[in-house]
Design an enzyme around this catalytic site. Structure first.
Site, PDB file in Angstrom:
ATOM      1  N   LYS A  34      -9.277 -11.467 -39.837  1.00 57.13           N
ATOM      2  CA  LYS A  34      -9.352 -12.745 -40.321  1.00 57.13           C
ATOM      3  C   LYS A  34      -8.363 -13.628 -40.810  1.00 57.13           C
ATOM      4  O   LYS A  34      -7.717 -14.565 -40.355  1.00 57.13           O
ATOM      5  CB  LYS A  34     -10.384 -12.731 -41.210  1.00 57.13           C
ATOM      6  CG  LYS A  34     -11.289 -13.863 -41.304  1.00 57.13           C
ATOM      7  CD  LYS A  34     -12.535 -13.890 -42.354  1.00 57.13           C
ATOM      8  CE  LYS A  34     -12.683 -15.229 -42.885  1.00 57.13           C
ATOM      9  NZ  LYS A  34     -13.450 -14.910 -44.243  1.00 57.13           N
ATOM     10  N   TYR A  80      -5.204 -12.422 -40.090  1.00 59.39           N
ATOM     11  CA  TYR A  80      -4.126 -12.787 -39.267  1.00 59.39           C
ATOM     12  C   TYR A  80      -4.558 -14.160 -38.278  1.00 59.39           C
ATOM     13  O   TYR A  80      -3.516 -14.646 -38.143  1.00 59.39           O
ATOM     14  CB  TYR A  80      -4.194 -11.500 -38.201  1.00 59.39           C
ATOM     15  CG  TYR A  80      -3.010 -11.584 -36.896  1.00 59.39           C
ATOM     16  CD1 TYR A  80      -1.957 -11.355 -36.983  1.00 59.39           C
ATOM     17  CD2 TYR A  80      -3.708 -12.369 -35.736  1.00 59.39           C
ATOM     18  CE1 TYR A  80      -0.975 -11.245 -35.999  1.00 59.39           C
ATOM     19  CE2 TYR A  80      -2.805 -12.314 -34.860  1.00 59.39           C
ATOM     20  CZ  TYR A  80      -1.291 -12.064 -34.805  1.00 59.39           C
ATOM     21  OH  TYR A  80      -0.562 -12.134 -33.971  1.00 59.39           O
ATOM     22  N   SER A 116      13.922   9.097 -10.844  1.00 58.96           N
ATOM     23  CA  SER A 116      12.520   9.547 -10.793  1.00 58.96           C
ATOM     24  C   SER A 116      12.922  11.056 -11.396  1.00 58.96           C
ATOM     25  O   SER A 116      13.949  11.547 -11.599  1.00 58.96           O
ATOM     26  CB  SER A 116      11.857   9.317  -9.727  1.00 58.96           C
ATOM     27  OG  SER A 116      11.309  10.816  -9.221  1.00 58.96           O
ATOM     28  N   GLU A 176       8.309  16.004 -24.045  1.00 59.48           N
ATOM     29  CA  GLU A 176       7.649  14.796 -24.053  1.00 59.48           C
ATOM     30  C   GLU A 176       6.427  14.789 -23.506  1.00 59.48           C
ATOM     31  O   GLU A 176       6.191  15.688 -22.275  1.00 59.48           O
ATOM     32  CB  GLU A 176       8.509  13.693 -23.887  1.00 59.48           C
ATOM     33  CG  GLU A 176       9.477  13.267 -24.818  1.00 59.48           C
ATOM     34  CD  GLU A 176      10.418  12.223 -24.346  1.00 59.48           C
ATOM     35  OE1 GLU A 176      10.270  11.783 -23.030  1.00 59.48           O
ATOM     36  OE2 GLU A 176      11.466  12.072 -24.794  1.00 59.48           O
ATOM     37  N   ARG A 201       8.938  -0.323 -11.677  1.00 64.50           N
ATOM     38  CA  ARG A 201      10.488   0.340 -11.208  1.00 64.50           C
ATOM     39  C   ARG A 201      10.691   0.230  -9.762  1.00 64.50           C
ATOM     40  O   ARG A 201      12.020   0.143  -9.615  1.00 64.50           O
ATOM     41  CB  ARG A 201       9.710   1.998 -11.423  1.00 64.50           C
ATOM     42  CG  ARG A 201      11.030   3.028 -10.884  1.00 64.50           C
ATOM     43  CD  ARG A 201      10.705   4.276 -11.070  1.00 64.50           C
ATOM     44  NE  ARG A 201      11.767   5.098 -10.649  1.00 64.50           N
ATOM     45  CZ  ARG A 201      11.597   5.547  -9.320  1.00 64.50           C
ATOM     46  NH1 ARG A 201      10.616   5.375  -8.483  1.00 64.50           N
ATOM     47  NH2 ARG A 201      12.581   6.279  -8.863  1.00 64.50           N
ATOM     48  N   GLU A 203       6.352   3.763 -20.486  1.00 59.15           N
ATOM     49  CA  GLU A 203       5.207   3.793 -19.376  1.00 59.15           C
ATOM     50  C   GLU A 203       4.016   2.993 -19.853  1.00 59.15           C
ATOM     51  O   GLU A 203       3.819   3.078 -20.984  1.00 59.15           O
ATOM     52  CB  GLU A 203       4.611   5.441 -19.350  1.00 59.15           C
ATOM     53  CG  GLU A 203       3.932   5.797 -18.260  1.00 59.15           C
ATOM     54  CD  GLU A 203       4.673   5.752 -16.853  1.00 59.15           C
ATOM     55  OE1 GLU A 203       5.905   5.770 -17.119  1.00 59.15           O
ATOM     56  OE2 GLU A 203       4.175   6.737 -16.129  1.00 59.15           O
ATOM     57  N   TYR A 255      10.312   5.790 -23.700  1.00 59.16           N
ATOM     58  CA  TYR A 255      10.887   7.038 -23.893  1.00 59.16           C
ATOM     59  C   TYR A 255      12.525   7.080 -23.447  1.00 59.16           C
ATOM     60  O   TYR A 255      12.869   8.006 -23.324  1.00 59.16           O
ATOM     61  CB  TYR A 255      10.106   8.237 -22.945  1.00 59.16           C
ATOM     62  CG  TYR A 255       9.983   7.588 -21.711  1.00 59.16           C
ATOM     63  CD1 TYR A 255       8.495   7.556 -21.284  1.00 59.16           C
ATOM     64  CD2 TYR A 255      10.692   7.427 -20.747  1.00 59.16           C
ATOM     65  CE1 TYR A 255       8.036   6.981 -20.163  1.00 59.16           C
ATOM     66  CE2 TYR A 255      10.471   7.059 -19.504  1.00 59.16           C
ATOM     67  CZ  TYR A 255       9.358   6.615 -19.231  1.00 59.16           C
ATOM     68  OH  TYR A 255       8.946   6.206 -17.992  1.00 59.16           O
TER      69      TYR A 255
HETATM   70  S1  IVH Z   1      12.096  10.081 -18.303  1.00 60.27           S
HETATM   71  C1  IVH Z   1      15.753   9.629 -15.694  1.00 60.27           C
HETATM   72  N1  IVH Z   1       9.826  10.545 -19.752  1.00 60.27           N
HETATM   73  O1  IVH Z   1       7.325   9.704 -14.567  1.00 60.27           O
HETATM   74  C2  IVH Z   1      14.436  10.004 -16.341  1.00 60.27           C
HETATM   75  N2  IVH Z   1       9.611   9.649 -17.399  1.00 60.27           N
HETATM   76  O2  IVH Z   1       7.868  11.238 -12.132  1.00 60.27           O
HETATM   77  C3  IVH Z   1      13.425   8.942 -16.229  1.00 60.27           C
HETATM   78  N3  IVH Z   1       7.262   9.272 -16.881  1.00 60.27           N
HETATM   79  O3  IVH Z   1       9.202   7.224 -13.335  1.00 60.27           O
HETATM   80  C4  IVH Z   1      12.222   9.298 -16.527  1.00 60.27           C
HETATM   81  N4  IVH Z   1       6.216   9.946 -19.043  1.00 60.27           N
HETATM   82  O4  IVH Z   1       7.170   6.577 -14.852  1.00 60.27           O
HETATM   83  C5  IVH Z   1      10.531  10.105 -18.162  1.00 60.27           C
HETATM   84  N5  IVH Z   1       8.180  11.064 -21.099  1.00 60.27           N
HETATM   85  C6  IVH Z   1       8.765  10.705 -19.855  1.00 60.27           C
HETATM   86  C7  IVH Z   1       7.767   9.933 -18.931  1.00 60.27           C
HETATM   87  C8  IVH Z   1       7.953   9.602 -17.633  1.00 60.27           C
HETATM   88  C9  IVH Z   1       6.096   9.437 -17.789  1.00 60.27           C
HETATM   89  C10 IVH Z   1       7.021   8.883 -15.416  1.00 60.27           C
HETATM   90  C11 IVH Z   1       8.105   7.609 -15.465  1.00 60.27           C
HETATM   91  C12 IVH Z   1       8.851   8.191 -14.077  1.00 60.27           C
HETATM   92  C13 IVH Z   1       8.017   9.250 -13.544  1.00 60.27           C
HETATM   93  C14 IVH Z   1       8.786  10.301 -12.725  1.00 60.27           C
END
Ligand code: IVH
Length: 645
Positions: free
Chosen positions: A32, A34, A79, A109, A132, A166, A214
């Site tokens: 409220k 806010y 990727s 992670e 991406r 993400e 991340y």
């Molecule tokens: S690092 C150069 N960390 O997974 C490294 N990616 O399969 C860049 N993703 O395109 C990615 N959690 O969308 C990284 N803790 C995390 C992640 C993560 C999910 C996704 C991200 C990436 C895809 C690759």
């Protein structure tokens, strides 16, 4: 202060409040308050015709776009290479050791299951949000991304910065959305992708998305940050960040997360990402044409699959509610053979357009039984199941309430009464030991118990008719029943089997009303005034007392009328604990009860909000996470000292 300065101050205030609420999960004002500040800002924006670039009023989404423009990333977004087994993970690591001549420290992670989002900030201001795409060029989704509350519209760091995270839809947000959606979302990934790639940002705003960050892709001056330093940098700039573990025992953490922690998370993860921490070592390892050599994704087994739905049967539960159970063509999912899946109610079947004979998507959920998400492929012969007219347990005519069907035969429907007896006697309710399904069935069949109130009138002679009930067991059982009369109020409310009221709601109700009489007299408005209690739960409570108020009178006549004893002001009042591992002398339930009795709160998973982790033997990733987050860790002895017990 002129009007512009006033607006600047209001925008800063609102952005700070939103950061505390959405990123830190630590609100410092009510909704409220806010809203009042927000309204003041909107009035000024209207009067002056000026809207500051980082004003929260930009988060609602404007006119729909005609198409997405393309956006070229400053640095290519790579990727990740992936693997499915510990052998393959070790192979990857051994290759690094060979290349380097030593074993590098790695971080771990969650691999969040959503959609990559890349944000560009210029001199502190969010200028672009992009998907991406092919790694070099993505789609410009700035308007969509701005509606996400965990995305800061401005950050303290100046210069040019590109960060990656993400986009996710929390499972709770998905469930809430699906409650009223015309076509339910099948999974969180579709939920987020469909929302961000929606040309109308006002639709994106409705999905309640989050972004968890991340990666720092680009930073002026190239300061060469390691993984933990990147997360620290992101934290400082007010981004919501991924939990980052640093440990030598990566396999142990992965196992714990895959088998245990994953089920308690409010977002979907499809694996874990292992990254070399140190920036200089990363530079030595470099990239292949697709991935960095210094990182790999360990993918969990898929949690979703499809199979044919053969039949729908209806089950009646302790509140009299009927739930459909789908019988499936057996299929392997996460190492188990699945033969059954749940649906919520008849409305759910219609909404998901589920038909008998069609191929359906199933997903492993937190419960033992997976759930049906929707239809993958329908067959001409597939038929919509009939809505049942009578109870499968007792043949009574059913009645409808909201989206659900109920059996009205409160005292004469065997499965309903049996389920109620089991719940009533369970540990989190009246704590009467030894009432399994089988015992409850015997109580119903052999001694004609039709209500839990009758347990208090049972004689030794009656009990001796039950299988396995000899003199000693009978005496113990009667003593337990007698002792249960001194139950506390939250447990008693939980024992009543009110539809949609579980342990947590029972506790909230006890705290707010203090006695059963007060709860019984509560109106729907009084109930919904309590945080976390919505219209549906309130309605269930009101209905329960209208239909079964007499049960409460019976308990009172038996001497059961618990009052709530406030534990606030206890020795650890408001302190949030997490229990992990096996404690030397205390069982989990006992430790929980001791902490709660002293006013503490016991949480199921470790977060930044956790104050203390109590660790025992074989404590797993919760302990690692706690140390990663710098949370105080104590053992059983220290806990006892703290509680003066
Ligand atoms: S690092 C150069 N960390 O997974 C490294 N990616 O399969 C860049 N993703 O395109 C990615 N959690 O969308 C990284 N803790 C995390 C992640 C993560 C999910 C996704 C991200 C990436 C895809 C690759």
């Amino acid at each position: 202060m002129n009007e512009l300065e006033k607006m600047r101050a209001l925008v800063d205030k609102l952005n700070d409040l939103a950061y505390r609420y959405y990123v830190l999960d630590e609100p410092i004002v009510s909704d409220k308050e806010y809203d009042a500040i927000y309204d003041e800002l909107c009035a000024l924006e209207k009067a002056t015709g000026v809207v500051l670039s980082d004003s929260p009023s930009k988060r609602v989404g404007g006119e729909p776009l005609k198409e997405f423009e393309s956006h070229t990333h400053i640095n290519r977004l790579y990727s990740l290479d992936k693997c499915n087994s510990f052998e393959a993970l070790r192979e990857w690591f051994n290759k690094l050791v060979k290349m380097l001549g030593y074993a590098p420290m790695c971080t771990l992670e969650y691999k969040l299951d959503g959609l990559t989002i890349c944000l560009t900030y210029r001199d502190g201001e969010l200028v672009t949000g992009a998907t991406r795409g092919n790694g070099e060029v993505g789609e410009n989704v700035t308007e969509q991304v701005k509606t996400i509350r965990t995305v800061p519209l401005n950050i303290p760091t100046k210069g040019v910065i590109e960060v990656q995270g993400e986009g996710i839809m929390r499972i709770s947000a998905l469930n809430k959305y699906n409650e009223t959606a015309a076509v339910p979302l099948k999974n969180p990934r579709n939920g987020v992708a469909g929302a961000i790639r929606n040309l109308d940002a006002r639709e994106t705003a409705k999905r309640n998305l989050d972004v968890i960050f991340y990666n720092v892709n680009y930073l002026d001056g190239d300061p060469e940050l390691g993984q933990r330093e990147q997360i620290e940098f992101l934290d400082k700039n007010r981004f919501k960040t991924a939990v980052c573990f640093a440990s030598d025992d990566i396999e142990k953490i992965i196992e714990q997360i895959q088998n245990v922690d994953r089920n308690a998370l409010d977002f979907a993860i499809d694996g874990m990402v292992v990254k070399v921490d140190d920036f200089k070592i990363r530079a030595k390892l470099g990239y292949t044409d697709k991935f960095p050599r210094w990182a790999i994704a360990y993918k969990f087994e898929a949690e979703e699959t499809t199979t044919v739905l053969n039949e729908i049967v209806w089950q009646v539960g302790r509140t009299g509610k009927l739930t459909p159970l789908a019988l499936l063509e057996p299929v392997e999912l996460c190492g188990a053979t699945v033969r059954r899946a749940t649906l919520n109610n008849y409305g759910d079947i219609l909404r998901k357009k589920v038909t008998v004979g069609s191929r359906v998507f199933i997903r492993r959920s937190n419960d033992v039984i997976p759930e049906i998400l929707g239809v993958a492929e329908s067959d001409e012969k597939a038929t919509t199941p009939d809505k049942p007219a009578v109870c499968p347990g007792c043949g009574s005519e059913l009645y409808e309430e909201g989206a659900n069907l109920f059996c009205p035969n409160f005292y004469g429907c065997r499965p309903q009464v049996v389920a109620r007896l089991v719940q009533f006697c369970s540990k989190e309710c009246m704590d009467i030991e030894g009432v399994s399904d089988k015992t409850a069935e015997q109580l119903y069949d052999v001694i004609n118990v039709r209500s839990a109130t009758e347990l208090y009138e049972l004689k030794a002679e009656d009990l001796s008719k039950l299988e396995g009930f000899k003199v000693k067991k009978i005496a113990k059982f009667i003593a337990q029943i007698d002792k249960s009369k001194s139950v506390n109020l939250p447990h008693f409310i939980n024992a009543l089997c009110i539809d949609n009221v579980g342990r947590k709601t029972a506790k909230d109700l006890a705290e707010n009303f203090g006695s059963i009489d007060a709860l019984r007299a509560a109106t729907a408005e009084e109930l919904t005034a309590i945080p976390d209690i919505g219209d549906i739960v309130a309605q269930s409570i009101v209905e329960y007392f209208e239909r079964h108020g007499e049960v409460v009178d019976k308990y009172k006549a038996l001497g059961i009328d618990p009052k709530y004893e406030k534990t606030t002001g206890g020795i650890v009042s408001g302190i949030k604990f997490v229990l992990t591992g096996t404690l030397p002398t205390l069982k989990r339930d006992e430790a929980r009860a001791m902490i709660e009795a002293a006013g503490g709160i016991v949480q199921s998973s470790v977060s930044k909000q956790t104050d203390i982790v109590v660790a025992g033997e074989a404590a797993g990733s919760k302990l690692d996470k706690a140390s990663a987050l710098g949370i105080k860790i104590i053992d059983e002895t220290e806990l006892k000292n703290m509680l003066n017990t």
